[in-house]
Design a protein around this motif. Structure first.
Motif, PDB file in Angstrom:
ATOM      1  N   ILE A 152       0.834  -1.199   0.000  1.00 14.01           N
ATOM      2  CA  ILE A 152       0.000   0.000   0.000  1.00 14.01           C
ATOM      3  C   ILE A 152       0.870   1.250   0.000  1.00 14.01           C
ATOM      4  O   ILE A 152       0.556   2.237  -0.675  1.00 14.01           O
ATOM      5  N   SER A 156       0.519   3.910  -2.881  1.00 16.49           N
ATOM      6  CA  SER A 156      -0.207   5.083  -2.416  1.00 16.49           C
ATOM      7  C   SER A 156       0.027   6.262  -3.359  1.00 16.49           C
ATOM      8  O   SER A 156       1.156   6.462  -3.837  1.00 16.49           O
ATOM      9  N   LYS A 158       1.055   9.699  -4.771  1.00 13.19           N
ATOM     10  CA  LYS A 158       2.055  10.643  -4.286  1.00 13.19           C
ATOM     11  C   LYS A 158       1.628  12.084  -4.569  1.00 13.19           C
ATOM     12  O   LYS A 158       1.903  12.987  -3.790  1.00 13.19           O
ATOM     13  N   HIS A 160      -0.919  15.241  -5.175  1.00 15.58           N
ATOM     14  CA  HIS A 160      -2.126  15.713  -4.497  1.00 15.58           C
ATOM     15  C   HIS A 160      -3.371  15.511  -5.357  1.00 15.58           C
ATOM     16  O   HIS A 160      -4.435  15.124  -4.860  1.00 15.58           O
ATOM     17  N   LEU A 163      -4.404  11.946  -5.337  1.00 17.40           N
ATOM     18  CA  LEU A 163      -4.975  11.623  -4.039  1.00 17.40           C
ATOM     19  C   LEU A 163      -6.429  12.094  -3.947  1.00 17.40           C
ATOM     20  O   LEU A 163      -7.296  11.395  -3.414  1.00 17.40           O
ATOM     21  N   GLN A 167      -9.784   9.933  -3.252  1.00 17.51           N
ATOM     22  CA  GLN A 167     -10.659  10.293  -2.136  1.00 17.51           C
ATOM     23  C   GLN A 167     -12.094  10.510  -2.602  1.00 17.51           C
ATOM     24  O   GLN A 167     -13.055  10.180  -1.871  1.00 17.51           O
ATOM     25  N   TYR A 211      -4.079   0.499  -2.969  1.00 21.00           N
ATOM     26  CA  TYR A 211      -4.348   1.552  -1.985  1.00 21.00           C
ATOM     27  C   TYR A 211      -5.845   1.639  -1.691  1.00 21.00           C
ATOM     28  O   TYR A 211      -6.250   1.782  -0.526  1.00 21.00           O
ATOM     29  N   ALA A 214      -7.083  -0.945   0.829  1.00 18.73           N
ATOM     30  CA  ALA A 214      -6.824  -0.651   2.248  1.00 18.73           C
ATOM     31  C   ALA A 214      -7.802   0.393   2.770  1.00 18.73           C
ATOM     32  O   ALA A 214      -8.395   0.232   3.858  1.00 18.73           O
ATOM     33  N   VAL A 215      -8.009   1.447   2.014  1.00 20.81           N
ATOM     34  CA  VAL A 215      -8.851   2.531   2.511  1.00 20.81           C
ATOM     35  C   VAL A 215     -10.315   2.107   2.537  1.00 20.81           C
ATOM     36  O   VAL A 215     -11.072   2.465   3.461  1.00 20.81           O
ATOM     37  N   ILE A 218     -10.856   0.124   5.581  1.00 14.65           N
ATOM     38  CA  ILE A 218     -10.920   0.988   6.765  1.00 14.65           C
ATOM     39  C   ILE A 218     -12.312   1.591   6.887  1.00 14.65           C
ATOM     40  O   ILE A 218     -12.811   1.840   8.005  1.00 14.65           O
ATOM     41  N   HIS A 229      -8.664   8.450  12.432  1.00 12.06           N
ATOM     42  CA  HIS A 229      -7.379   9.080  12.075  1.00 12.06           C
ATOM     43  C   HIS A 229      -7.474   9.823  10.755  1.00 12.06           C
ATOM     44  O   HIS A 229      -6.845  10.874  10.562  1.00 12.06           O
ATOM     45  N   ILE A 230      -8.251   9.268   9.832  1.00  9.32           N
ATOM     46  CA  ILE A 230      -8.352   9.890   8.509  1.00  9.32           C
ATOM     47  C   ILE A 230      -9.706  10.555   8.313  1.00  9.32           C
ATOM     48  O   ILE A 230     -10.120  10.824   7.186  1.00  9.32           O
ATOM     49  N   VAL A 233     -10.071  13.754   6.294  1.00  6.60           N
ATOM     50  CA  VAL A 233     -10.044  13.551   4.860  1.00  6.60           C
ATOM     51  C   VAL A 233     -11.366  12.997   4.374  1.00  6.60           C
ATOM     52  O   VAL A 233     -11.912  13.420   3.354  1.00  6.60           O
TER      53      VAL A 233
END
Lengths: 240, 364
Positions: A152, A156, A158, A160, A163, A167, A211, A214-215, A218, A229-230, A233
């Motif tokens: 992961i 992941s 890198k 922005h 990302l 998201q 990635y 994993a998310v 979660i 924790h996230i 986001v």
């Protein structure tokens, strides 16, 4: 000599994709790492010293970035370790003049001990244990999907912008529980549905599939601490 | 930024930040589940330029250099003026040529030439094609006619090109019924367009011709042929312009008898009847044995043999007959052919038969 160099290169290339092989290589070359650290520190590093940890990290970086065109692996790793430690000392130099909380005031006590601790250490330890447990369960569940934490980290996003795309897809999945159910049942990431629903490019999601595993895990039940924790986001993603 | 330690290894740790990124970091005695704030993150492998990439870049640079050199060479060959051909007709058209003999620029200092060039491009065509096109255009517009002469002047950096262009012009232009003269640009002085008609020449008196020499014996003309053009009178009006050294045949003039008459008269001079007046005047045909006196000066044009076609005029002669070129006439002939003694049986006062020679004063 040539056979040793060839053997090292073979192991390095193997360690690039295999975490266990990487750990084994680091363990086998620990004396080398300590030796290089000592050259910079001008003294033998302690097992628990930050410099040694940084040197080991540099060695792992060398494994990941090494190619045959760079010549000898050990020479390359030595250079990486040296650069890393120099950067560390420069950073430490900026903090010079500040008193470390771990600085000893007396023989046995540290400055930190003299400060009033407003935190509940027991509570903090309990939270850490719970977090560790969630992470352990997450790792086990990720193994079913064929991914590890290292995978992961490599996969992941890198940049922005990338990302944000991921998201957006995760936020869409959270707002449609049936997608998460399908995900858990089929053990596959519904890339097409996420791309269409979130209005993002499928190719980007495909590049970061591990990635997303994993998310998305979660985001399912059982991982409240990790989700917390996230959460910032996740909240931002749901609002967009 | 807070980082959650999710995995620990011998030489590194995997952390998750608050943005849900997973990163590698130095394992500073971390524990799984620990939250850290100032980790030492691992740097991403920098994309270094591999040797193959360096080779590719070098190859690309070399290709670019070659292309630039080729482009520059193409420019020099195609767009740099290496030769100039000046068509010295009325339009004064200058053609600038590249190294391949193609026209890259046409220009003219005359208005007519510029007007013509507006209708015709000719760029990147071989110079001989452009010359043919321009000559054709000029003929169509009536600027040039068949038989006209056009001078070309060439200058070139390459002597071989000069020879080639000269040869091409000398071979191709005459095919259009245009006379051509090709010279080096150094000899270019002034524009000249010559026509087929000869230019008139100045009479002899204007250029102080040498008077005819009495001892000069003109060449014997062929039988029946007219004598060559005679020099004009020194003092009289110009009877004719300087005749070109052209064939002496004058079809209108009576031919001289090839043989003398059968009688005992002295043999007629074989010289043709056409007589031009000598400097001292026309000379009557001498009688045999008679003392030949110089003839009286002619009255004017009548003194001239009737058949002579003398153009009027007093232009400056570009050429004139040789001053020593004597008209073949009775007087000189009389000198050349001494009268024979009268036959013994002929009476002294008997009239001597006149040889059948065209008198000078035939039309007087």
């Amino acid at each position: 000599m040539d056979s040793d160099a060839q053997q090292i290169i073979t192991r390095v290339y193997q360690a690039k994709t295999d975490n266990e092989a990487a750990d084994a290589l680091i363990a086998d070359y620990m004396p080398f790492i300590k030796s290089e650290t000592a050259k910079i520190m001008k003294q033998q590093p302690d097992q628990s010293s930050d410099e040694l940890s940084i040197a080991m990290l540099a060695f792992y970086e060398s494994i990941r970035s090494y190619s045959r065109l760079r010549g000898s692996f050990l020479r390359f790793a030595s250079l990486q370790i040296k650069n890393r430690l120099i950067d560390y000392y420069r950073k430490e130099k900026r903090n010079r003049g500040r008193i470390s909380l771990n600085a000893a005031t007396e023989e046995t006590t540290e400055l930190l001990d003299t400060l009033q601790d407003t935190h509940d250490a027991y509570e903090e330890m309990a939270v850490r244990d719970a977090t560790r447990q969630e992470i352990r369960e997450l790792s086990l569940q990720m193994e079913v999907f064929g991914v590890s934490m290292s995978d992961i980290a490599e996969n992941s996003p890198k940049q922005h912008r990338t990302l944000e795309i991921c998201q957006d897809a995760i936020s869409y999945a959270r707002s449609h529980p049936e997608i998460l159910e399908d995900f858990l049942r089929t053990k596959r990431v519904p890339l097409a549905k996420l791309a269409e629903g979130a209005g993002v490019e499928r190719k980007t999601l495909e590049r970061h599939r591990r990635y997303l595993v994993a998310v998305l895990l979660i985001c399912t039940n059982g991982y409240e601490i990790l989700r917390g924790h996230i959460m910032q986001v996740l909240k931002r993603g749901s609002q967009s | 930024m807070k980082y959650l330690v999710t995995e620990c290894h011998e030489g590194y740790a995997v952390l998750m930040d608050e943005a849900s990124r997973f990163v590698f970091a130095a394992n500073l005695r971390y524990e799984v589940g620990q939250t850290v704030t100032d980790p030492i993150l691992m740097e991403e492998p920098k994309t270094h330029i591999t040797r193959s990439t360096a080779v590719r870049i070098t190859a690309a640079a070399a290709c670019l250099l070659l292309l630039s050199a080729a482009g520059f060479r193409y420019y020099l060959r195609s767009w740099r003026t290496e030769s100039v051909v000046l068509m010295n007709s009325e339009l004064q058209i200058e053609m600038q040529l590249n190294s391949r003999g193609q026209v890259i620029r046409l220009k003219s200092d005359t208005e007519d030439g510029q007007a013509l060039l507006k209708e015709y491009s000719g760029k990147r065509k071989p110079q001989i094609d452009v010359v043919n096109d321009l000559l054709k255009l000029q003929k169509d517009k009536g600027i040039l006619s068949d038989g006209d002469t056009v001078n070309f002047y060439i200058t070139s950096e390459n002597e071989n090109d000069y020879r080639i262009y000269k040869t091409e012009l000398e071979q191709a232009v005459p095919k259009m019924q245009i006379n051509v003269s090709v010279q080096d640009m150094d000899s270019y002085t002034q524009p000249a367009v010559t026509t087929a008609a000869p230019a008139q020449t100045e009479p002899a008196q204007e250029t102080a011709p040498v008077p005819p020499h009495e001892d000069h014996q003109p060449p014997a003309p062929p039988s029946g042929a007219d004598p060559p053009a005679a020099p004009p009178l020194a003092d009289g009006p110009a009877e004719h312009a300087a005749d070109p050294p052209a064939p002496p045949v004058r079809p209108d003039e009576p031919k001289e008898p090839a043989e003398p008459p059968a009688h005992s008269e002295p043999p007629a001079p074989a010289t043709p009847p056409a007589v031009s007046e000598p400097a001292d005047g026309p000379v009557p045909p001498p009688a045999p044995g008679e003392h030949v006196e110089p003839p009286a000066p002619a009255d004017g044009p009548a003194a001239e043999p009737p058949a002579r076609h003398d153009p009027p005029a007093p232009a400056e002669p570009t050429q004139h007959p040789e001053p020593n070129q004597q008209p073949v006439g009775p007087a000189l002939h009389a000198e050349a052919v001494k009268p024979e003694a009268a036959p013994a049986d002929a009476p002294a006062d008997a009239p001597h038969p006149v040889p059948d020679v065209q008198p000078i004063h035939a039309d007087a």
